[in-house]
Each structure stands twice: as structure tokens, then as C-alpha cells.
Design a protein around this motif. Sequence first.
Motif, PDB file in Angstrom:
ATOM      1  N   HIS A  88       0.853  -1.086   0.015  1.00  0.00           N
ATOM      2  CA  HIS A  88      -0.063  -0.066  -0.144  1.00  0.00           C
ATOM      3  C   HIS A  88       0.758   1.095   0.206  1.00  0.00           C
ATOM      4  CE1 HIS A  88      -3.494  -2.455   1.284  1.00  0.00           C
ATOM      5  NE2 HIS A  88      -4.119  -1.423   1.058  1.00  0.00           N
ATOM      6  N   ILE A  89       0.189   2.192  -0.663  1.00  0.00           N
ATOM      7  CA  ILE A  89       0.932   3.622  -0.446  1.00  0.00           C
ATOM      8  C   ILE A  89       0.130   4.411   0.331  1.00  0.00           C
ATOM      9  CG2 ILE A  89       1.297   5.737  -1.779  1.00  0.00           C
ATOM     10  CD1 ILE A  89       2.986   4.405  -3.559  1.00  0.00           C
ATOM     11  N   HIS A  90       0.420   5.104   1.347  1.00  0.00           N
ATOM     12  CA  HIS A  90      -0.311   6.059   2.215  1.00  0.00           C
ATOM     13  C   HIS A  90       0.105   7.671   1.821  1.00  0.00           C
ATOM     14  CE1 HIS A  90      -1.651   3.113   5.510  1.00  0.00           C
ATOM     15  NE2 HIS A  90      -1.757   2.651   4.278  1.00  0.00           N
ATOM     16  N   LEU A  91      -0.783   8.341   1.567  1.00  0.00           N
ATOM     17  CA  LEU A  91      -0.399   9.734   1.284  1.00  0.00           C
ATOM     18  C   LEU A  91      -0.927  10.583   2.707  1.00  0.00           C
ATOM     19  CD1 LEU A  91       0.523  12.328  -0.197  1.00  0.00           C
ATOM     20  CD2 LEU A  91      -2.004  12.487  -1.105  1.00  0.00           C
ATOM     21  N   HIS A  92       0.083  10.941   3.587  1.00  0.00           N
ATOM     22  CA  HIS A  92      -0.197  11.744   4.833  1.00  0.00           C
ATOM     23  C   HIS A  92       0.048  13.008   4.673  1.00  0.00           C
ATOM     24  CE1 HIS A  92      -0.432   8.104   7.473  1.00  0.00           C
ATOM     25  NE2 HIS A  92       0.383   7.525   6.927  1.00  0.00           N
ATOM     26  N   SER A  93      -0.643  13.559   5.743  1.00  0.00           N
ATOM     27  CA  SER A  93      -0.219  15.063   6.046  1.00  0.00           C
ATOM     28  C   SER A  93       0.274  15.093   7.464  1.00  0.00           C
ATOM     29  CB  SER A  93      -1.649  15.886   6.051  1.00  0.00           C
ATOM     30  OG  SER A  93      -1.523  17.105   6.615  1.00  0.00           O
ATOM     31  N   LEU A  94       1.361  15.960   7.544  1.00  0.00           N
ATOM     32  CA  LEU A  94       1.931  15.958   8.878  1.00  0.00           C
ATOM     33  C   LEU A  94       1.088  16.508   9.862  1.00  0.00           C
ATOM     34  CD1 LEU A  94       5.339  17.551   7.919  1.00  0.00           C
ATOM     35  CD2 LEU A  94       4.959  15.264   8.853  1.00  0.00           C
ATOM     36  N   LEU A  95      -0.041  16.979   9.714  1.00  0.00           N
ATOM     37  CA  LEU A  95      -0.822  17.572  10.921  1.00  0.00           C
ATOM     38  C   LEU A  95      -1.848  16.345  11.340  1.00  0.00           C
ATOM     39  CD1 LEU A  95      -1.847  20.714   8.875  1.00  0.00           C
ATOM     40  CD2 LEU A  95      -0.024  20.227  10.637  1.00  0.00           C
ATOM     41  N   GLN A  96      -1.821  15.183  10.627  1.00  0.00           N
ATOM     42  CA  GLN A  96      -2.935  14.325  11.395  1.00  0.00           C
ATOM     43  C   GLN A  96      -2.382  12.936  11.026  1.00  0.00           C
ATOM     44  OE1 GLN A  96      -6.819  14.147   9.504  1.00  0.00           O
ATOM     45  NE2 GLN A  96      -6.267  13.033   7.992  1.00  0.00           N
ATOM     46  N   ALA A  97      -2.989  12.048  11.798  1.00  0.00           N
ATOM     47  CA  ALA A  97      -2.225  10.664  12.149  1.00  0.00           C
ATOM     48  C   ALA A  97      -2.903   9.780  11.009  1.00  0.00           C
ATOM     49  CB  ALA A  97      -2.663  10.223  13.369  1.00  0.00           C
ATOM     50  N   GLN A  98      -4.319  10.012  10.520  1.00  0.00           N
ATOM     51  CA  GLN A  98      -4.551   9.105   9.746  1.00  0.00           C
ATOM     52  C   GLN A  98      -4.271   9.560   8.067  1.00  0.00           C
ATOM     53  OE1 GLN A  98      -6.465   6.183  10.053  1.00  0.00           O
ATOM     54  NE2 GLN A  98      -6.164   6.868  12.161  1.00  0.00           N
ATOM     55  N   PRO A  99      -4.214   8.593   7.340  1.00  0.00           N
ATOM     56  CA  PRO A  99      -3.616   8.802   5.996  1.00  0.00           C
ATOM     57  C   PRO A  99      -4.875   9.682   5.074  1.00  0.00           C
ATOM     58  CG  PRO A  99      -4.167   6.608   5.846  1.00  0.00           C
ATOM     59  CD  PRO A  99      -4.281   6.993   7.312  1.00  0.00           C
ATOM     60  N   LEU A 100      -4.460  10.398   4.322  1.00  0.00           N
ATOM     61  CA  LEU A 100      -5.476  11.058   3.552  1.00  0.00           C
ATOM     62  C   LEU A 100      -6.104  10.182   2.399  1.00  0.00           C
ATOM     63  CD1 LEU A 100      -3.740  14.452   3.021  1.00  0.00           C
ATOM     64  CD2 LEU A 100      -5.687  14.136   4.524  1.00  0.00           C
ATOM     65  N   VAL A 101      -4.862   9.607   1.813  1.00  0.00           N
ATOM     66  CA  VAL A 101      -5.282   8.433   0.693  1.00  0.00           C
ATOM     67  C   VAL A 101      -4.561   7.338   0.966  1.00  0.00           C
ATOM     68  CG1 VAL A 101      -5.145   8.355  -1.756  1.00  0.00           C
ATOM     69  CG2 VAL A 101      -5.909  10.410  -1.131  1.00  0.00           C
ATOM     70  N   SER A 102      -5.268   6.105   0.788  1.00  0.00           N
ATOM     71  CA  SER A 102      -4.506   4.917   0.631  1.00  0.00           C
ATOM     72  C   SER A 102      -4.621   4.038  -0.372  1.00  0.00           C
ATOM     73  CB  SER A 102      -4.759   4.247   1.973  1.00  0.00           C
ATOM     74  OG  SER A 102      -4.309   2.729   2.026  1.00  0.00           O
ATOM     75  N   VAL A 103      -3.776   3.749  -1.123  1.00  0.00           N
ATOM     76  CA  VAL A 103      -3.974   2.951  -2.602  1.00  0.00           C
ATOM     77  C   VAL A 103      -3.100   1.526  -2.374  1.00  0.00           C
ATOM     78  CG1 VAL A 103      -3.793   3.336  -4.961  1.00  0.00           C
ATOM     79  CG2 VAL A 103      -3.966   5.467  -3.363  1.00  0.00           C
ATOM     80  N   GLN A 104      -3.776   0.490  -2.950  1.00  0.00           N
ATOM     81  CA  GLN A 104      -2.964  -0.500  -2.932  1.00  0.00           C
ATOM     82  C   GLN A 104      -2.364  -0.783  -4.151  1.00  0.00           C
ATOM     83  OE1 GLN A 104      -4.596  -4.367  -2.089  1.00  0.00           O
ATOM     84  NE2 GLN A 104      -2.709  -5.375  -1.693  1.00  0.00           N
ATOM     85  N   LEU A 105      -1.162  -0.750  -4.497  1.00  0.00           N
ATOM     86  CA  LEU A 105      -0.515  -0.834  -5.916  1.00  0.00           C
ATOM     87  C   LEU A 105       0.097  -1.933  -6.293  1.00  0.00           C
ATOM     88  CD1 LEU A 105       1.482   2.641  -6.185  1.00  0.00           C
ATOM     89  CD2 LEU A 105      -0.797   1.973  -7.161  1.00  0.00           C
ATOM     90  N   SER A 106       0.235  -2.949  -5.432  1.00  0.00           N
ATOM     91  CA  SER A 106       0.704  -4.198  -5.766  1.00  0.00           C
ATOM     92  C   SER A 106       0.574  -5.153  -4.771  1.00  0.00           C
ATOM     93  CB  SER A 106       2.185  -3.829  -5.745  1.00  0.00           C
ATOM     94  OG  SER A 106       3.215  -5.211  -5.548  1.00  0.00           O
ATOM     95  N   LYS A 107       0.537  -6.525  -5.157  1.00  0.00           N
ATOM     96  CA  LYS A 107       0.212  -7.677  -4.151  1.00  0.00           C
ATOM     97  C   LYS A 107       1.555  -7.844  -3.269  1.00  0.00           C
ATOM     98  CE  LYS A 107      -3.516  -9.225  -6.743  1.00  0.00           C
ATOM     99  NZ  LYS A 107      -3.206  -8.202  -7.763  1.00  0.00           N
ATOM    100  N   LYS A 108       2.576  -7.513  -3.811  1.00  0.00           N
ATOM    101  CA  LYS A 108       3.928  -7.800  -3.305  1.00  0.00           C
ATOM    102  C   LYS A 108       4.359  -6.558  -2.523  1.00  0.00           C
ATOM    103  CE  LYS A 108       6.006 -11.444  -5.830  1.00  0.00           C
ATOM    104  NZ  LYS A 108       7.367 -11.759  -6.719  1.00  0.00           N
TER     105      LYS A 108
END
Lengths: 527, 70
Positions: free
Chosen positions: A407-427
Motif C-alpha cells: 500500500h501507499i499512504h499519503l499523509h499530511s503531517l498534521l494528522q495521524a490518519q492517511p489522506l489517501v491509501s492505495v494498494q498498488l501491488s500484491k507484493k
Amino acid sequence: AVAAAMFADGSAGSADVGSLWRRARGARCEAKSCQTGPIVTAEAAVQTGTKQEAGVQTEQGAGAAQGSPQEGPADAARLLSFLQRVEDAVIKELSKNSRSHAFDGFEVNWTDQNETVLCLHTLSYPEAQHRKLQVTGVSWNATGAVVACSYGRLDDGDWSTEKSYVCTWNLDRRGLNPQRPDLVVDVPSSVMCLAFHPSQPSVVAGGLFSGEVVVWDTSRTEDPLISRTGMTDDTHTDPVYQQVSWLPDGKHRNHFQLLSASTDGKILVWEEERDGRLVLAEGFALVAQQIPCSIRLKKLTWGETAVGVTSLSFSHFDPCVFVVGVEGGFALQCSTAVRTEALQRPGSSLPLRAPAELAFSSHGGPIYSVSCSPFHRQVLGKQPGNAPYEMFLFSRNLFLSCGTDGHIHLHSLLQAQPLVSVQLSKKYLFCVRWSPVRPLVFAAASGEGEVQLFDLEKSTQKAAVSIKQTPGESPVYCLEFNVQQPQLLAAGDAMGAVKVWQLSSDFTEQGPREMKHLEQLASEVTD
Amino acid sequence: GIPIRTTLDNSTTVQYAGLLHQLTMRARSTVRDIDPQNDLTFLRIRSKKHEIMVAPDNEYLLIVIQNPCE
């Protein structure tokens, strides 16, 4: 009787011939003489009275331009009348502009568009490929013309003492032979990561499997090694896996310090000394006890166990703030300005500090790479009617993290939960990097052998372009954008080759509304 | 040109002033070459990121930079 005629002496008269030429000559000669008139001469002298010397020297990276704008004292009245004359016209144009639809959807193409992504070069070192070494790190140098890669092994679990190589290729040279690097450096241990110096085009630093950090100068042909940390008590005890980077020194603008992070939990800042040693200047240690408790750790670890650092990225705006990714699967926001000391085993010469300030929610597995966004909106002064002031802060604080859960998580430094979370690969995903020119584009290297380019403007769920780098499923371990030539992307894989990809134009030119999109994405925080 | 008043930082201001002064003079001479009775009243340059407006005068130049709000 015969009368003997006797010869007897006799004499005859002589004859004279008078000379003719002497008389003729004498008749034609004349005598003449001449004399030049008197020569006029005069004397004059010149001497310089005074001398003045002036010298000019440029300084690298001089500070902000001196000389504040002067106000002409007597011009105020004329200035006022000028302003009164043009004010109406300008205001009319400004308001017409803000309501105008004349240019909606109008875009100009100045350069030839190339539509596809193509592989410009495939660089490899056959000897390393024979020994089945993998590319563990790539880096572009300060001028963008040379790419270096480090060979090592990433799939060995145990201690390895294999020799490895660092190879460089100069892509601007004619007669570039992709099978023959311009320079090969033999290294006694596996090199795990690599970073070129940001302003000296020939200096490169590497982190070794043995925990050492080494600096080479590629312009010296006899022995490129210029400094090393050696195996002292200060050095890392675990491999320096992913991260070696150069930090600008706060005190001297042109001086850079070297930073290394390793899975023993230590983040160390090294200073180059003259005798070729790297000496510890500052250090940080991450200990499980000192992680802020805003998230729950999966396994409660007590005591002073170190938290292994696998990757690190500095914020481009605040030089004290950096983000680390750890083996536990979460990212931490840290600061170099902390004062609290870390609890750790004694033995290092400098006290290490505990930098962690904020923890972000975790991935399913260890994080392999983090990257902070290099974009911020250009501040054009306080213009009324523009986006409110808070918007400036949001676009600076984005970072990406990727790990073994694919997975790729796009975070903002201001909050703990990611803004966007995408699964790009099974590995696994081994590396993620923001594009240096397009604020919404990033690239990820996957364990399935692909380089995936993501464009947040087009879709937040799947990749825009997916480039297959290796046949089969051999993973791609590292990638770097070329900051000087932003259409080039270098990626190194497990087959021992570095491929330089040329991206299509839609990945290299900034569209007119990208910054707005980025800020919209970031501002979902407050909703 | 020499900046007199500005709302931007110094280095950007100096850069804009110098470059736009030259461009304005060039634009003005273009207009007058085409028709000598004509003169430049206003110059607008639209780029991908913003729009630059220049109001020229004999002695002064007013430069405004606006973000298009689409």
C-alpha cells in the motif's frame, strides 16, 4: 758550304696606344652636394598622479539581494499623479480578468510532446551480474548527467561479507557503453544505499552492510575513497539499509553533513574531518519507550529496545523536521531541535537524543520508503481575494510512505490518519518518490518488477502508467528522479540493471491547476 | 527600473522590474513602428500560472501580478 743563318737579337720599335676612356670620363663628371635643413625637436613628459585599485569577487550562494528600494524624495508628487492616472485602467483590467472566461481550457504547447514512456538506456555491469548482485541504490549527481548505482544483495538474511561495486555512468558522453561503467569502485562489503553530494558533482556517499558510512570522490582515479566512519563505538551496528543523505549545515551555507539511519534505531549525523575520517557530530536514537503513545504498537515492547529505522525524508521547508519510517510499520514525525536524551546502551561518545514527536497510523508491515513533497505554492505577497492564509501551510506537509503490504499512504503531517491509501501491488513496494516538477505525480517501485507512475489528478485509485522493468517477477528496488532533467527516471532492479526511462510530457509539465488540486487534497484534513 | 514600492520580496521585485522594463520598451517601439501616431497604453502577459499587467508611463511603471481564478 751552307751558310748558317744565325738568329740574332734584334729590336724593333715599340708601339703606344693612348688611353681613351680617361679623358671621356673626365668630360662627363660633375660634383654636387646637398644638406638637410635643421631638424626641429621638442621634449615633453607625462606622469600619472594618483592610482586606485578595486577588486571584485563572487561568493557562492550570497544572501538576499542588498539594497532596499529607495524612495525618491522629490518624486512623491509626480508619483501620486501617475498613480491616479493609471489606477482606473488597472482596476478595470483586474476585475475584467477575474471574471473572464476567455482563456478557459486554453493551453499552449511549447515543446514537442512525446506521448510514450521509453527506455533510454539499460545500464549494467556484467561482472556484478555474473555474481548475481542486485542494484540496491541509484542516485543522480548534482548536474544531472551522471547516474551511479550500488550493487549488493537485499535478499540475504544473514551477515554477508561479499564484495560489491559502485558504478557510475555519464549519460551525456558520446560513446556511452551501457555495459561498461565509467568508473567502478570495489567495496569490501555490500553497499546498501547511495547518495550524491548536492553541489559537488563528483562526491558520493554510501552506506554499507557492515554499518559503516563511506564517502568516495569519483574524480580521483587512483583511490576514490576520501572518508569513512571506520568501526568505532559510534558507528551503526546494523546495516545502513536505505538511507544515507546530505544535510545542509545550518552554520555554513555551503557545507554539508552526512546523515545515516539504520535498523539499530540510530540516526547519526557525521562531519567530515581532514584526515579522512567521518566524526559523529550529532545523533538521535529511537527507542520503543519514547515513541509517542498516540498509536498502539502491535507488540508491546518493553525496555530499551531500539526501533529499527528503514527510511528517512527531510521536509523541504522546515530544515528541522523529518519523517522516518520504521520496521514496525508506522511513520514518525521527528525534529532535530529536540533536547530530550534517548535511553540507550552506553558506548557512544556523544549523547543521543530522542527525536520522535508524532506517530502516524501504521501499514500492515515494515515501511520501506518515505518521501516528503517538495512543493509549496509560490508566495506572491498578500493579495486580497486569494486563497486564505492557511492554505499555504497545507501543501507543504504532505508525505508518502510505502511498505511491504503493497500500500501507499499519503499523509499530511498534521494528522495521524492517511489522506489517501492505495494498494498498488500484491507484493512489497520498495521505494516511492515524488516527482520534482509535478506536484501530483509520484513513482513507486514494486516487487512485481514494475515502476508505477501515479497521477493524483487523474485518479486516486490506480496508477496512470505502469512500466514493466524486468521480465518475470524480479523486483525493482530503487528509483530516483533526475532533478535537472525531470523527464528522466532511473530505476534499479534485482537483475543487476539500471534502466533510465524517459517519461512522456504529461508527466513533466506542470498544468495550470495542479497546485490547487494538491491543496484541495490536503485540505480534506479540515473537513 | 528601480523599484519604489513593492508588496513582494526584494529579489523578485528587482527581477520583475528589470525584465519588464525592457519588454515594455520593446512593446512600445513595436507599436510605434507600426503606426507612429499610436502609443502603448497597457501590456498584459498571460502565462500558465498567472497574469502580469503593466501600465507604462514616461517615468514610471506599475506592475501587477494576478492569479487567474479558474
